[in-house]
Design a protein around this motif. Structure first.
Motif, short mmCIF file in Angstrom:
data_model
loop_
_atom_site.label_atom_id
_atom_site.label_comp_id
_atom_site.label_asym_id
_atom_site.label_seq_id
_atom_site.Cartn_x
_atom_site.Cartn_y
_atom_site.Cartn_z
N GLU A 156 0.85 -1.18 0.00
CA GLU A 156 0.00 0.00 0.00
C GLU A 156 0.89 1.23 0.00
OE1 GLU A 156 -3.67 0.45 2.69
OE2 GLU A 156 -2.34 2.06 3.33
N CYS A 157 0.64 2.14 -0.92
CA CYS A 157 1.45 3.36 -1.01
C CYS A 157 1.17 4.23 0.21
CB CYS A 157 1.13 4.11 -2.29
SG CYS A 157 1.92 5.73 -2.38
N PRO A 158 2.21 4.66 0.93
CA PRO A 158 1.97 5.48 2.12
C PRO A 158 1.38 6.85 1.77
CG PRO A 158 4.34 5.28 1.68
CD PRO A 158 3.63 4.37 0.73
N ILE A 159 1.54 7.28 0.53
CA ILE A 159 1.04 8.61 0.15
C ILE A 159 -0.41 8.54 -0.34
CG2 ILE A 159 1.38 10.60 -1.37
CD1 ILE A 159 4.42 9.84 -1.35
N CYS A 160 -0.66 7.74 -1.38
CA CYS A 160 -2.01 7.74 -1.95
C CYS A 160 -2.87 6.60 -1.42
CB CYS A 160 -1.95 7.69 -3.48
SG CYS A 160 -1.27 6.15 -4.14
N ARG A 161 -2.27 5.71 -0.63
CA ARG A 161 -3.02 4.62 0.02
C ARG A 161 -3.55 3.59 -0.96
NH1 ARG A 161 -1.36 3.84 4.80
NH2 ARG A 161 -0.76 5.79 5.75
N VAL A 170 9.06 2.42 -8.44
CA VAL A 170 8.59 2.91 -9.74
C VAL A 170 7.33 3.75 -9.55
CG1 VAL A 170 7.72 2.20 -12.01
CG2 VAL A 170 9.63 0.96 -10.96
N HIS A 171 6.44 3.26 -8.68
CA HIS A 171 5.21 4.00 -8.39
C HIS A 171 5.52 5.39 -7.82
CE1 HIS A 171 1.09 4.68 -6.89
NE2 HIS A 171 1.69 5.16 -5.81
N LEU A 172 6.40 5.43 -6.81
CA LEU A 172 6.77 6.71 -6.21
C LEU A 172 7.33 7.66 -7.25
CD1 LEU A 172 8.67 6.32 -2.81
CD2 LEU A 172 6.39 7.24 -3.21
N LYS A 175 4.34 8.56 -9.86
CA LYS A 175 3.03 9.07 -9.42
C LYS A 175 3.09 10.17 -8.37
CE LYS A 175 0.93 5.99 -11.97
NZ LYS A 175 0.40 6.41 -13.27
N HIS A 176 4.24 10.35 -7.75
CA HIS A 176 4.32 11.33 -6.68
C HIS A 176 5.49 12.28 -6.89
CE1 HIS A 176 1.11 9.29 -4.64
NE2 HIS A 176 1.76 8.14 -4.72
N GLY A 177 5.54 13.30 -6.03
CA GLY A 177 6.63 14.27 -6.14
C GLY A 177 6.46 15.13 -7.39
ZN LIG Z 1 0.94 6.40 -4.29
#
Ligand SMILES: [Zn+2]
Ligand SMILES: [Zn+2]
Length: 353
Positions: A156-161, A170-172, A175-177
Protein backbone atom coordinates in the motif's frame (compact mmCIF):
# COMPACT_ATOMS: atom_id res chain seq x y z
CA UNK A 1 15.79 24.48 9.26
CA UNK A 2 17.42 21.52 10.97
CA UNK A 3 21.15 21.18 10.60
CA UNK A 4 21.79 17.52 9.82
CA UNK A 5 24.76 15.81 11.46
CA UNK A 6 27.57 14.51 9.32
CA UNK A 7 30.19 12.20 10.76
CA UNK A 8 33.42 12.32 8.81
CA UNK A 9 36.00 9.55 9.12
CA UNK A 10 38.92 10.03 6.81
CA UNK A 11 41.79 7.59 7.23
CA UNK A 12 44.54 8.33 4.73
CA UNK A 13 42.40 10.62 2.61
CA UNK A 14 42.86 14.27 1.90
CA UNK A 15 39.54 15.91 2.67
CA UNK A 16 40.53 19.31 1.41
CA UNK A 17 37.96 19.01 -1.35
CA UNK A 18 35.26 18.41 1.23
CA UNK A 19 36.28 21.31 3.37
CA UNK A 20 36.20 23.50 0.27
CA UNK A 21 32.52 22.73 -0.35
CA UNK A 22 31.42 25.85 1.48
CA UNK A 23 27.74 25.75 0.64
CA UNK A 24 27.16 22.21 1.85
CA UNK A 25 29.60 22.54 4.72
CA UNK A 26 27.74 25.45 6.26
CA UNK A 27 24.46 23.62 6.37
CA UNK A 28 25.73 20.50 8.11
CA UNK A 29 26.83 19.98 11.67
CA UNK A 30 30.14 18.30 10.86
CA UNK A 31 31.93 16.07 13.29
CA UNK A 32 35.33 14.92 12.15
CA UNK A 33 36.33 11.74 13.94
CA UNK A 34 39.91 11.97 15.12
CA UNK A 35 40.37 8.21 15.43
CA UNK A 36 38.69 4.86 15.04
CA UNK A 37 37.54 4.95 18.67
CA UNK A 38 36.30 8.50 18.35
CA UNK A 39 34.24 7.48 15.31
CA UNK A 40 32.82 4.49 17.18
CA UNK A 41 31.85 6.72 20.11
CA UNK A 42 30.09 9.13 17.81
CA UNK A 43 28.22 6.48 15.84
CA UNK A 44 24.75 7.53 17.00
CA UNK A 45 22.54 10.40 15.94
CA UNK A 46 24.09 11.08 12.55
CA UNK A 47 22.24 11.78 9.33
CA UNK A 48 25.29 11.07 7.19
CA UNK A 49 28.45 9.04 7.55
CA UNK A 50 31.12 10.02 5.06
CA UNK A 51 33.83 7.44 5.38
CA UNK A 52 37.18 6.67 3.82
CA UNK A 53 38.53 3.13 3.79
CA UNK A 54 41.14 1.45 5.95
CA UNK A 55 41.16 -1.92 7.73
CA UNK A 56 38.90 -0.68 10.48
CA UNK A 57 36.72 1.76 8.56
CA UNK A 58 34.46 -1.09 7.55
CA UNK A 59 33.86 -1.86 11.24
CA UNK A 60 32.73 1.72 11.68
CA UNK A 61 30.39 1.41 8.71
CA UNK A 62 28.98 -1.82 10.12
CA UNK A 63 28.52 -0.31 13.55
CA UNK A 64 26.91 2.91 12.34
CA UNK A 65 24.51 0.90 10.19
CA UNK A 66 23.62 -1.37 13.10
CA UNK A 67 22.68 1.56 15.35
CA UNK A 68 20.72 3.47 12.72
CA UNK A 69 19.09 2.06 9.63
CA UNK A 70 18.23 5.46 8.24
CA UNK A 71 21.69 7.06 8.18
CA UNK A 72 23.06 7.85 4.72
CA UNK A 73 26.42 6.13 4.40
CA UNK A 74 28.79 7.21 1.67
CA UNK A 75 32.16 5.55 1.20
CA UNK A 76 34.72 7.89 -0.31
CA UNK A 77 37.54 5.82 -1.72
CA UNK A 78 39.26 5.50 -5.06
CA UNK A 79 39.97 1.79 -4.70
CA UNK A 80 36.37 0.96 -3.84
CA UNK A 81 35.27 2.68 -7.03
CA UNK A 82 37.73 0.71 -9.15
CA UNK A 83 37.04 -2.69 -7.60
CA UNK A 84 33.65 -4.07 -8.61
CA UNK A 85 33.78 -6.85 -6.01
CA UNK A 86 34.52 -4.45 -3.17
CA UNK A 87 31.82 -2.09 -4.39
CA UNK A 88 29.24 -4.88 -4.35
CA UNK A 89 30.37 -6.01 -0.92
CA UNK A 90 30.01 -2.48 0.46
CA UNK A 91 26.46 -2.25 -0.81
CA UNK A 92 25.24 -5.74 -0.04
CA UNK A 93 27.08 -6.74 3.13
CA UNK A 94 27.72 -3.39 4.76
CA UNK A 95 24.57 -1.70 3.47
CA UNK A 96 26.23 1.52 2.40
CA UNK A 97 24.15 3.88 0.26
CA UNK A 98 26.82 5.30 -2.00
CA UNK A 99 30.39 4.59 -3.13
CA UNK A 100 32.12 7.51 -4.81
CA UNK A 101 35.40 9.25 -5.47
CA UNK A 102 33.75 12.19 -7.16
CA UNK A 103 33.36 15.29 -4.96
CA UNK A 104 30.63 16.86 -7.11
CA UNK A 105 28.49 13.72 -6.87
CA UNK A 106 28.93 13.58 -3.11
CA UNK A 107 28.00 17.25 -2.85
CA UNK A 108 24.90 16.52 -4.89
CA UNK A 109 23.92 13.62 -2.60
CA UNK A 110 24.52 15.77 0.47
CA UNK A 111 22.29 18.48 -0.98
CA UNK A 112 19.54 15.90 -1.43
CA UNK A 113 19.89 14.65 2.14
CA UNK A 114 19.64 18.27 3.24
CA UNK A 115 16.43 18.80 1.27
CA UNK A 116 14.97 15.62 2.74
CA UNK A 117 15.82 16.57 6.32
CA UNK A 118 14.70 20.16 5.95
CA UNK A 119 11.29 19.41 4.41
CA UNK A 120 9.49 17.32 7.00
CA UNK A 121 6.07 15.80 6.51
CA UNK A 122 3.80 13.03 7.67
CA UNK A 123 5.22 9.96 5.95
CA UNK A 124 7.64 7.31 7.17
CA UNK A 125 9.94 5.23 5.00
CA UNK A 126 8.70 1.63 5.01
CA UNK A 127 12.23 0.36 4.42
CA UNK A 128 14.48 2.09 6.94
CA UNK A 129 11.91 3.71 9.20
CA UNK A 130 13.08 7.27 8.44
CA UNK A 131 10.44 9.45 10.05
CA UNK A 132 8.42 12.50 9.09
CA UNK A 133 9.15 12.77 5.40
CA UNK A 134 7.11 14.96 3.10
CA UNK A 135 5.88 13.54 -0.21
CA UNK A 136 8.79 15.16 -2.07
CA UNK A 137 11.28 14.06 0.59
CA UNK A 138 10.08 10.47 0.34
CA UNK A 139 10.43 10.62 -3.45
CA UNK A 140 14.02 11.85 -3.05
CA UNK A 141 14.75 9.47 -0.20
CA UNK A 142 13.65 6.21 -1.84
CA UNK A 143 16.19 6.07 -4.71
CA UNK A 144 18.98 7.84 -2.80
CA UNK A 145 18.84 5.46 0.17
CA UNK A 146 17.29 2.32 -1.25
CA UNK A 147 18.18 1.98 -4.94
CA UNK A 148 20.06 -1.25 -4.14
CA UNK A 149 17.38 -2.72 -1.88
CA UNK A 150 15.07 -5.54 -2.83
CA UNK A 151 12.06 -4.42 -4.85
CA UNK A 152 8.83 -4.20 -2.88
CA UNK A 153 5.75 -5.17 -4.85
CA UNK A 154 2.05 -5.11 -4.06
CA UNK A 155 2.23 -2.84 -1.05
CA UNK A 156 0.00 0.00 0.00
CA UNK A 157 1.45 3.36 -1.01
CA UNK A 158 1.97 5.48 2.12
CA UNK A 159 1.04 8.61 0.15
CA UNK A 160 -2.01 7.74 -1.95
CA UNK A 161 -3.02 4.62 0.02
CA UNK A 162 -3.54 2.66 -3.18
CA UNK A 163 -2.31 -0.90 -3.51
CA UNK A 164 0.59 -0.68 -5.91
CA UNK A 165 0.66 -3.28 -8.68
CA UNK A 166 4.31 -2.98 -9.70
CA UNK A 167 7.44 -2.01 -7.75
CA UNK A 168 7.02 0.61 -5.02
CA UNK A 169 10.05 2.62 -6.23
CA UNK A 170 8.59 2.91 -9.74
CA UNK A 171 5.21 4.00 -8.39
CA UNK A 172 6.77 6.71 -6.21
CA UNK A 173 8.91 7.94 -9.08
CA UNK A 174 6.05 8.24 -11.56
CA UNK A 175 3.03 9.07 -9.42
CA UNK A 176 4.32 11.33 -6.68
CA UNK A 177 6.63 14.27 -6.14
CA UNK A 178 7.41 16.81 -8.87
CA UNK A 179 7.17 14.19 -11.65
CA UNK A 180 3.83 12.84 -10.42
CA UNK A 181 2.45 16.38 -10.27
CA UNK A 182 3.67 17.02 -13.82
CA UNK A 183 6.04 19.78 -12.69
CA UNK A 184 9.12 17.91 -13.82
CA UNK A 185 9.62 15.81 -16.90
CA UNK A 186 10.94 12.32 -16.47
CA UNK A 187 12.64 10.90 -19.54
CA UNK A 188 11.50 7.42 -18.61
CA UNK A 189 7.99 8.23 -17.42
CA UNK A 190 5.67 5.34 -18.19
CA UNK A 191 3.40 7.59 -20.22
CA UNK A 192 6.23 8.51 -22.57
CA UNK A 193 7.01 4.95 -23.65
CA UNK A 194 6.09 5.02 -27.32
CA UNK A 195 4.47 2.27 -29.30
CA UNK A 196 6.70 0.54 -31.79
CA UNK A 197 5.46 -0.19 -35.29
CA UNK A 198 7.68 -2.54 -37.26
CA UNK A 199 7.88 -2.94 -41.01
CA UNK A 200 9.82 -5.26 -43.27
CA UNK A 201 10.82 -4.13 -46.76
CA UNK A 202 12.38 -6.47 -49.29
CA UNK A 203 14.80 -5.50 -52.04
CA UNK A 204 14.81 -8.66 -54.14
CA UNK A 205 17.23 -9.05 -57.03
CA UNK A 206 17.56 -11.99 -59.39
CA UNK A 207 21.34 -12.58 -59.53
CA UNK A 208 21.11 -14.04 -63.06
CA UNK A 209 19.03 -11.34 -64.74
CA UNK A 210 20.02 -8.54 -62.32
CA UNK A 211 16.38 -7.49 -62.33
CA UNK A 212 14.52 -6.25 -59.26
CA UNK A 213 11.17 -7.40 -57.94
CA UNK A 214 8.57 -4.63 -57.70
CA UNK A 215 4.93 -4.67 -56.67
CA UNK A 216 2.32 -2.76 -58.64
CA UNK A 217 0.45 -0.86 -55.96
CA UNK A 218 -3.27 0.01 -55.93
CA UNK A 219 -4.95 2.89 -57.72
CA UNK A 220 -2.10 3.46 -60.15
CA UNK A 221 0.11 4.66 -57.31
CA UNK A 222 3.19 3.13 -58.93
CA UNK A 223 5.70 0.36 -58.33
CA UNK A 224 7.02 -0.25 -54.86
CA UNK A 225 9.06 -2.74 -52.88
CA UNK A 226 7.33 -5.79 -51.43
CA UNK A 227 6.87 -5.42 -47.70
CA UNK A 228 4.56 -4.34 -44.95
CA UNK A 229 3.75 -4.25 -41.28
CA UNK A 230 4.87 -7.03 -38.97
CA UNK A 231 1.93 -8.84 -37.34
CA UNK A 232 1.63 -9.33 -33.59
CA UNK A 233 3.90 -12.16 -32.48
CA UNK A 234 5.48 -12.47 -35.91
CA UNK A 235 9.22 -12.59 -36.55
CA UNK A 236 10.20 -9.72 -38.82
CA UNK A 237 12.05 -12.10 -41.18
CA UNK A 238 8.90 -14.19 -41.50
CA UNK A 239 6.94 -10.99 -42.14
CA UNK A 240 9.34 -10.11 -44.97
CA UNK A 241 8.81 -13.53 -46.60
CA UNK A 242 5.04 -13.41 -46.06
CA UNK A 243 4.61 -9.94 -47.53
CA UNK A 244 6.74 -10.83 -50.56
CA UNK A 245 4.60 -13.90 -51.14
CA UNK A 246 1.32 -11.99 -50.67
CA UNK A 247 2.20 -8.93 -52.73
CA UNK A 248 4.51 -10.40 -55.37
CA UNK A 249 3.56 -14.08 -55.32
CA UNK A 250 7.15 -15.27 -55.01
CA UNK A 251 9.12 -17.37 -52.58
CA UNK A 252 12.40 -15.66 -51.82
CA UNK A 253 15.38 -16.26 -49.61
CA UNK A 254 16.52 -13.44 -47.36
CA UNK A 255 20.25 -13.02 -47.97
CA UNK A 256 21.06 -10.11 -45.74
CA UNK A 257 20.20 -6.71 -44.38
CA UNK A 258 20.67 -3.40 -46.16
CA UNK A 259 19.59 -1.09 -43.38
CA UNK A 260 17.82 -0.71 -40.05
CA UNK A 261 15.74 2.41 -39.62
CA UNK A 262 14.48 3.60 -36.27
CA UNK A 263 12.38 6.74 -36.67
CA UNK A 264 11.02 8.29 -33.48
CA UNK A 265 7.82 10.30 -33.88
CA UNK A 266 5.93 12.09 -31.17
CA UNK A 267 3.39 9.34 -30.52
CA UNK A 268 5.21 6.24 -31.72
CA UNK A 269 8.41 4.82 -33.17
CA UNK A 270 8.71 3.30 -36.62
CA UNK A 271 11.18 0.49 -37.08
CA UNK A 272 11.92 -0.61 -40.63
CA UNK A 273 14.30 -3.33 -41.67
CA UNK A 274 15.29 -3.31 -45.34
CA UNK A 275 16.22 -6.85 -46.38
CA UNK A 276 18.14 -8.03 -49.38
CA UNK A 277 16.65 -11.18 -50.96
CA UNK A 278 16.96 -13.41 -54.00
CA UNK A 279 14.26 -15.58 -55.62
CA UNK A 280 14.17 -19.25 -54.59
CA UNK A 281 12.93 -20.47 -57.99
CA UNK A 282 11.98 -19.35 -61.49
CA UNK A 283 8.27 -18.87 -60.69
CA UNK A 284 6.55 -15.93 -62.33
CA UNK A 285 5.53 -12.96 -60.20
CA UNK A 286 1.90 -12.65 -59.18
CA UNK A 287 -0.53 -11.51 -61.92
CA UNK A 288 -3.97 -11.84 -60.27
CA UNK A 289 -5.13 -8.49 -58.87
CA UNK A 290 -6.30 -8.96 -55.29
CA UNK A 291 -6.47 -7.30 -51.92
CA UNK A 292 -2.68 -7.34 -51.58
CA UNK A 293 -1.65 -5.76 -54.89
CA UNK A 294 -2.47 -5.32 -58.57
CA UNK A 295 0.42 -7.64 -59.41
CA UNK A 296 4.21 -7.72 -59.53
CA UNK A 297 7.03 -7.75 -62.05
CA UNK A 298 10.80 -7.94 -62.53
CA UNK A 299 12.38 -4.68 -63.57
CA UNK A 300 15.90 -3.72 -64.65
CA UNK A 301 17.86 -0.87 -63.11
CA UNK A 302 17.52 1.03 -66.37
CA UNK A 303 13.72 0.57 -66.52
CA UNK A 304 13.35 1.40 -62.86
CA UNK A 305 14.90 4.81 -63.44
CA UNK A 306 12.11 5.65 -65.89
CA UNK A 307 9.13 3.99 -64.23
CA UNK A 308 6.20 5.33 -62.29
CA UNK A 309 7.19 4.65 -58.68
CA UNK A 310 5.25 5.18 -55.48
CA UNK A 311 8.42 6.68 -54.06
CA UNK A 312 12.15 6.82 -54.69
CA UNK A 313 13.16 3.92 -52.47
CA UNK A 314 13.18 1.08 -55.05
CA UNK A 315 15.46 3.21 -57.23
CA UNK A 316 17.70 4.20 -54.32
CA UNK A 317 18.28 0.61 -53.27
CA UNK A 318 18.82 -0.50 -56.84
CA UNK A 319 21.48 2.19 -57.31
CA UNK A 320 23.02 1.23 -54.00
CA UNK A 321 23.38 -2.43 -54.95
CA UNK A 322 24.47 -1.72 -58.52
CA UNK A 323 27.24 0.48 -57.14
CA UNK A 324 28.57 -2.22 -54.84
CA UNK A 325 26.74 -1.28 -51.63
CA UNK A 326 27.25 -3.71 -48.76
CA UNK A 327 24.79 -6.38 -47.71
CA UNK A 328 25.05 -7.09 -43.98
CA UNK A 329 24.60 -10.55 -42.45
CA UNK A 330 21.12 -11.60 -41.39
CA UNK A 331 22.57 -12.64 -38.04
CA UNK A 332 22.69 -8.95 -37.10
CA UNK A 333 18.97 -9.31 -36.52
CA UNK A 334 18.18 -11.82 -33.84
CA UNK A 335 16.27 -12.45 -30.62
CA UNK A 336 17.34 -11.45 -27.13
CA UNK A 337 18.18 -14.92 -25.90
CA UNK A 338 20.21 -15.98 -28.93
CA UNK A 339 23.64 -17.30 -28.00
CA UNK A 340 26.54 -14.98 -28.74
CA UNK A 341 29.03 -16.81 -30.93
CA UNK A 342 32.15 -16.00 -32.89
CA UNK A 343 31.18 -18.22 -35.77
CA UNK A 344 28.85 -15.80 -37.55
CA UNK A 345 30.69 -13.90 -40.24
CA UNK A 346 30.00 -10.22 -39.74
CA UNK A 347 31.57 -9.38 -43.06
CA UNK A 348 29.36 -7.41 -45.42
CA UNK A 349 28.99 -8.86 -48.90
CA UNK A 350 27.51 -8.01 -52.24
CA UNK A 351 28.05 -11.26 -54.08
CA UNK A 352 26.31 -10.25 -57.25
CA UNK A 353 28.97 -7.63 -57.97
ZN1 LIG B 1 0.94 6.40 -4.29
ZN1 LIG C 1 14.29 4.68 3.93
Amino acid sequence: GTRPCLLLYSPGESWEWFKALGEVQQQYEIVEASSYHDAMNRSKGNHVLLCGVDERALDIVKHVRSVSKDVFICVYNERACDMPVLRMKLFNELKVNMVSYHPESITCALMRVLRIVQNPGKFDCVRCGAKKLSEDSLCLHEPLYHANDKSIDRMECPICRKTIRGPYAVHLHHKHGPIGRGEEFSGDAQSSHPRLYSFALVVCRNPNTRKYLVVQEFCNSGYWLPGGAVDAGEDIKIAALRETKEEAGLDVELKGILRFEMSPRKEYVRLRVIFYAEPLNEDLPKSIPDFESVGATWISAEELAHSHLRGKEPLRWCNYLENGGSVYPLTLLTRESTKVTLSDPFVPTNEAN
